[in-house]
Design an enzyme around this catalytic site. Structure first.
Site, short mmCIF file in Angstrom:
data_model
loop_
_atom_site.label_atom_id
_atom_site.label_comp_id
_atom_site.label_asym_id
_atom_site.label_seq_id
_atom_site.Cartn_x
_atom_site.Cartn_y
_atom_site.Cartn_z
N ASP A 1 3.23 -4.28 7.83
CA ASP A 1 1.97 -3.55 7.70
C ASP A 1 0.84 -4.57 7.90
O ASP A 1 0.57 -5.38 7.02
CB ASP A 1 1.92 -2.92 6.30
CG ASP A 1 0.58 -2.26 6.02
OD1 ASP A 1 -0.36 -2.43 6.81
OD2 ASP A 1 0.48 -1.59 4.97
N LYS B 1 -10.24 -0.53 10.58
CA LYS B 1 -10.38 -1.72 9.73
C LYS B 1 -10.67 -2.96 10.56
O LYS B 1 -10.73 -4.07 10.03
CB LYS B 1 -9.11 -1.92 8.90
CG LYS B 1 -8.89 -0.83 7.85
CD LYS B 1 -7.70 -1.16 7.00
CE LYS B 1 -7.11 0.05 6.29
NZ LYS B 1 -7.90 0.47 5.13
N CYS C 1 -4.75 2.44 -3.57
CA CYS C 1 -3.48 2.94 -3.01
C CYS C 1 -2.33 1.98 -3.26
O CYS C 1 -1.45 1.82 -2.40
CB CYS C 1 -3.61 3.24 -1.52
SG CYS C 1 -4.83 4.47 -1.14
N HIS D 1 0.87 -1.18 0.00
CA HIS D 1 0.00 0.00 0.00
C HIS D 1 0.91 1.23 0.00
O HIS D 1 2.01 1.19 0.56
CB HIS D 1 -0.83 -0.06 1.29
CG HIS D 1 -1.90 0.97 1.42
ND1 HIS D 1 -1.64 2.27 1.74
CD2 HIS D 1 -3.25 0.88 1.27
CE1 HIS D 1 -2.77 2.95 1.80
NE2 HIS D 1 -3.77 2.13 1.51
N GLN E 1 -4.46 -5.15 6.99
CA GLN E 1 -5.50 -6.05 6.47
C GLN E 1 -5.51 -7.40 7.19
O GLN E 1 -6.26 -8.29 6.79
CB GLN E 1 -5.28 -6.29 4.96
CG GLN E 1 -5.44 -5.06 4.11
CD GLN E 1 -6.85 -4.49 4.12
OE1 GLN E 1 -7.82 -5.17 4.47
NE2 GLN E 1 -6.97 -3.21 3.78
C1 LIG Z 1 -2.38 -2.74 3.59
C2 LIG Z 1 -2.73 -1.35 4.04
N1 LIG Z 1 -1.79 -0.58 4.59
C3 LIG Z 1 -2.04 0.66 5.02
C4 LIG Z 1 -3.28 1.22 4.90
C5 LIG Z 1 -3.53 2.60 5.39
O1 LIG Z 1 -4.37 2.59 6.50
P1 LIG Z 1 -4.89 3.96 7.13
O2 LIG Z 1 -5.51 4.73 5.99
O3 LIG Z 1 -5.89 3.52 8.15
O4 LIG Z 1 -3.73 4.67 7.72
C6 LIG Z 1 -4.30 0.47 4.31
C7 LIG Z 1 -5.63 1.07 4.10
O5 LIG Z 1 -6.31 0.82 3.14
C8 LIG Z 1 -4.02 -0.84 3.88
O6 LIG Z 1 -4.96 -1.60 3.31
#
Ligand SMILES: Cc1ncc(COP(=O)(O)O)c(C=O)c1O
Length: 408
Positions: A184, A210, A354, A116, A187
């Site tokens: 990260d 999430k 993203c 992401h 998900q």
């Molecule tokens: C794999 C992953 N990393 C990071 C993020 C970013 O999360 P946040 O917007 O809650 O900071 C997301 C959000 O879609 C994500 O799916």
């Protein structure tokens, strides 16, 4: 199949909603809303400062969540849990507080192409600032002795693939025992068990929103020895030990990284979200979501005109499914999601989610249509999605034939 919809008040006001966008954000159960309302209505004082009962209650509730989250992700102790604004804020904190102070010119950072942007751009920008090498890998990670940091997702927000983080870290440490691994987990945490001690990662980032919790709050797990290597980058009240007109010293532990008034009600809501997940049980969540993911993939493949990016049915994936079509007559992902939303009340996500480098690598620059599953979904949600896809295809064919009145 158990019906969890009744635990989510949004369906009372919108009973025909087919919400298949949990990878973007999950819906919120009543118990989370009640817990937050209780704070705002009954003890909405600031924390760590007041010596009166409602402030002490707020402090206790807030700090109990640190303990709850530590247990939830298998941290060794609660001091390893830093509250942030979300996954993005957590990863930026690692880049600025750890990366800025521990990496030097020429050091290498490895990231995967499936990250992401939140786990990509902070490293790209750090590399530019500090003249580091940034290597973006597609298949083999190819860690070298010079790789000082590896940033990788636990579960891809486009492909749904679950990375075997434990094995990846073990292999990386055979090459460079001191490699810093940032995971990260945005998900992962709501959909599978996570144990950061067992994974042996250095940092693990995720968001409250999430995992059935509120927006505006997230977590950075920072392993104790790595936390000692971090320097605060955000200054103000709450994170200091002593301040003189000449200099300042910092508080010990996670507070050092939580300057200012934190999102108190949201942290308390996050605690209720952890309770909610624990109460349903991760085994039940996984069984429910696996059945739906298999049904979703089977239904898409049966329909036939649409392809799935990445894995089909597999034990190695979760319920995030991105679709595309090679057929030029079919509309774009934005067309699909627009029709699905307006005509069928099916909520899916369109575009790059993203993750532009990943879409470029797969040659689907215009993006994909992503359906993602949460505990409230049932087979009817998926049947409606497929109905919508068939309807959309008919529309696109009519448009192609000049029958524009069909649209809308
Ligand atoms: C794999 C992953 N990393 C990071 C993020 C970013 O999360 P946040 O917007 O809650 O900071 C997301 C959000 O879609 C994500 O799916």
């Amino acid at each position: 199949m158990k019906n969890y919809k009744k635990l989510f008040p949004i369906f009372k006001n919108n009973p025909t909603l087919h919400y298949l966008d949990s990878a973007a954000t999950s819906l919120k159960p009543q118990v989370v809303l009640d817990k937050m309302m209780d704070y705002y209505q009954n003890y909405s004082a600031n924390i760590h400062r007041g010596l009166y009962p409602i402030s002490e209650k707020a402090t206790t509730e807030y700090e109990q969540v640190r303990n709850k989250v530590a247990k939830f992700i298998g941290a060794k102790f609660e001091g390893e849990i830093i509250f942030t604004g979300g996954t993005t804020a957590s990863i930026n904190m690692v880049a600025r507080s750890w990366g800025e102070n521990n990496l030097v010119k020429g050091d290498e950072i490895v990231v995967t192409v499936a990250e992401h942007h939140s786990n990509f751009v902070p490293w790209q920008q750090l590399a530019k600032r500090k003249s580091l090498k940034l290597r973006v890998t597609s298949y083999e990670l190819e860690i070298t002795k010079n790789t000082k940091l590896l940033a990788i997702n636990h579960v891809s927000n486009v492909l749904g693939t679950v990375n075997n983080i434990k094995e990846i870290i073990k292999k990386a440490r055979e090459i460079n025992p001191n490699i810093c691994v940032v995971v990260d987990g945005a998900q992962a945490v709501a959909h599978m068990p996570v144990n950061v001690t067992d994974l042996d990662c250095d940092f693990y980032a995720f968001s409250g929103h999430k995992m059935y919790g509120p927006t505006g709050v997230g977590v950075l797990y920072a392993k104790a020895n790595r936390q000692l290597e971090m320097k605060p980058d955000n200054f103000g009240g709450g994170m200091i030990k002593e301040v003189t007109t000449e200099t300042s010293t910092w508080a010990e532990g996670p507070e050092k990284f939580e300057a200012g008034t934190p999102p108190i009600g949201e942290v308390i809501g996050l605690g209720a979200a952890v309770d909610f997940i624990n109460e349903i049980g991760m085994k039940n969540i996984m069984a429910h979501e696996k059945e739906l993911t298999d049904y979703l993939i089977e239904s898409i493949l049966k329909y036939g005109r649409i392809k799935i990016l990445g894995l089909g049915i597999s034990d190695n994936r979760l319920g995030v499914v991105s679709m595309y079509s090679d057929d030029k007559q079919m509309g774009t992902s934005h067309d699909f999601s627009d029709i699905l939303g307006r005509k069928f009340n099916v909520a899916v996500r369109a575009g790059h989610h993203c993750a532009m480098p990943l879409h470029t690598k797969f040659g689907v620059e215009t993006g994909t249509t992503r359906a993602s599953i949460g505990i409230y979904n049932d087979k009817n949600d998926i049947d409606e999605l497929i109905k919508g896809l068939i309807y959309a295809k008919d529309i696109f064919n009519c448009i192609e034939e000049g029958d524009k009145k069909f649209y809308g």
